[in-house]
Design a protein around this motif. Structure first.
Motif, PDB file in Angstrom:
ATOM      1  N   ALA A 250       0.833  -1.207   0.000  1.00 41.84           N
ATOM      2  CA  ALA A 250       0.000   0.000   0.000  1.00 41.84           C
ATOM      3  C   ALA A 250       0.866   1.255   0.000  1.00 41.84           C
ATOM      4  CB  ALA A 250      -0.920  -0.004   1.216  1.00 41.84           C
TER       5      ALA A 250
ATOM      6  N   SER B 118       2.650   2.114  -3.494  1.00 42.94           N
ATOM      7  CA  SER B 118       1.901   2.837  -4.513  1.00 42.94           C
ATOM      8  C   SER B 118       1.909   4.337  -4.272  1.00 42.94           C
ATOM      9  CB  SER B 118       0.462   2.325  -4.572  1.00 42.94           C
ATOM     10  OG  SER B 118      -0.231   2.639  -3.381  1.00 42.94           O
ATOM     11  N   ALA B 119       2.167   4.743  -3.039  1.00 43.58           N
ATOM     12  CA  ALA B 119       2.197   6.171  -2.731  1.00 43.58           C
ATOM     13  C   ALA B 119       3.438   6.845  -3.284  1.00 43.58           C
ATOM     14  CB  ALA B 119       2.121   6.382  -1.219  1.00 43.58           C
TER      15      ALA B 119
ATOM     16  N   ALA C  60      -0.616   9.958  -5.974  1.00 40.75           N
ATOM     17  CA  ALA C  60      -0.993   9.407  -4.677  1.00 40.75           C
ATOM     18  C   ALA C  60      -2.326  10.011  -4.266  1.00 40.75           C
ATOM     19  CB  ALA C  60       0.075   9.714  -3.638  1.00 40.75           C
TER      20      ALA C  60
ATOM     21  N   ALA D  15      -4.371   6.071  -0.852  1.00 42.69           N
ATOM     22  CA  ALA D  15      -2.994   5.654  -0.586  1.00 42.69           C
ATOM     23  C   ALA D  15      -2.459   6.330   0.669  1.00 42.69           C
ATOM     24  CB  ALA D  15      -2.100   5.968  -1.775  1.00 42.69           C
TER      25      ALA D  15
END
Length: 96
Positions: A13, A16-17, A24, A28
């Protein structure tokens, strides 16, 4: 409790930021916040179990298991921090 599966989910998780090419979103950012809260709860649990082990209220195997889980959580947090620092350094190297 932060298990290896939870740590892997938190890492994916957070990944992905900071992944290039994807903005983002609030989802996120929320997941990163939840991962930080889970980490803080894991460290609080380690403190409680350590205190319980010193007073004889918690079995030794439970202390060892909790410390191993905390070590995994710490490694995950350090890996995320390293990726964030790496991304920041990459931004600094960009020509203006």
């Amino acid at each position: 409790m932060l298990t290896s599966l939870n740590a892997a989910n938190a890492y994916s998780a957070a990944r992905s930021a900071v992944q290039p090419g994807q903005p983002a979103g609030p989802d996120a950012i929320r997941k990163v916040g939840e991962a930080a809260e889970d980490f803080a709860a894991q460290m609080a649990q380690v403190d409680a179990v350590s205190t319980g082990a010193m007073t004889g209220k918690v079995e030794t195997y439970q202390l060892v298991q909790t410390i191993a889980e905390a070590e995994l959580a710490m490694q995950t947090v350090v890996a995320i921090r390293d990726k964030v620092v790496e991304a920041y350094q990459e931004i600094l190297r960009m020509p203006v």
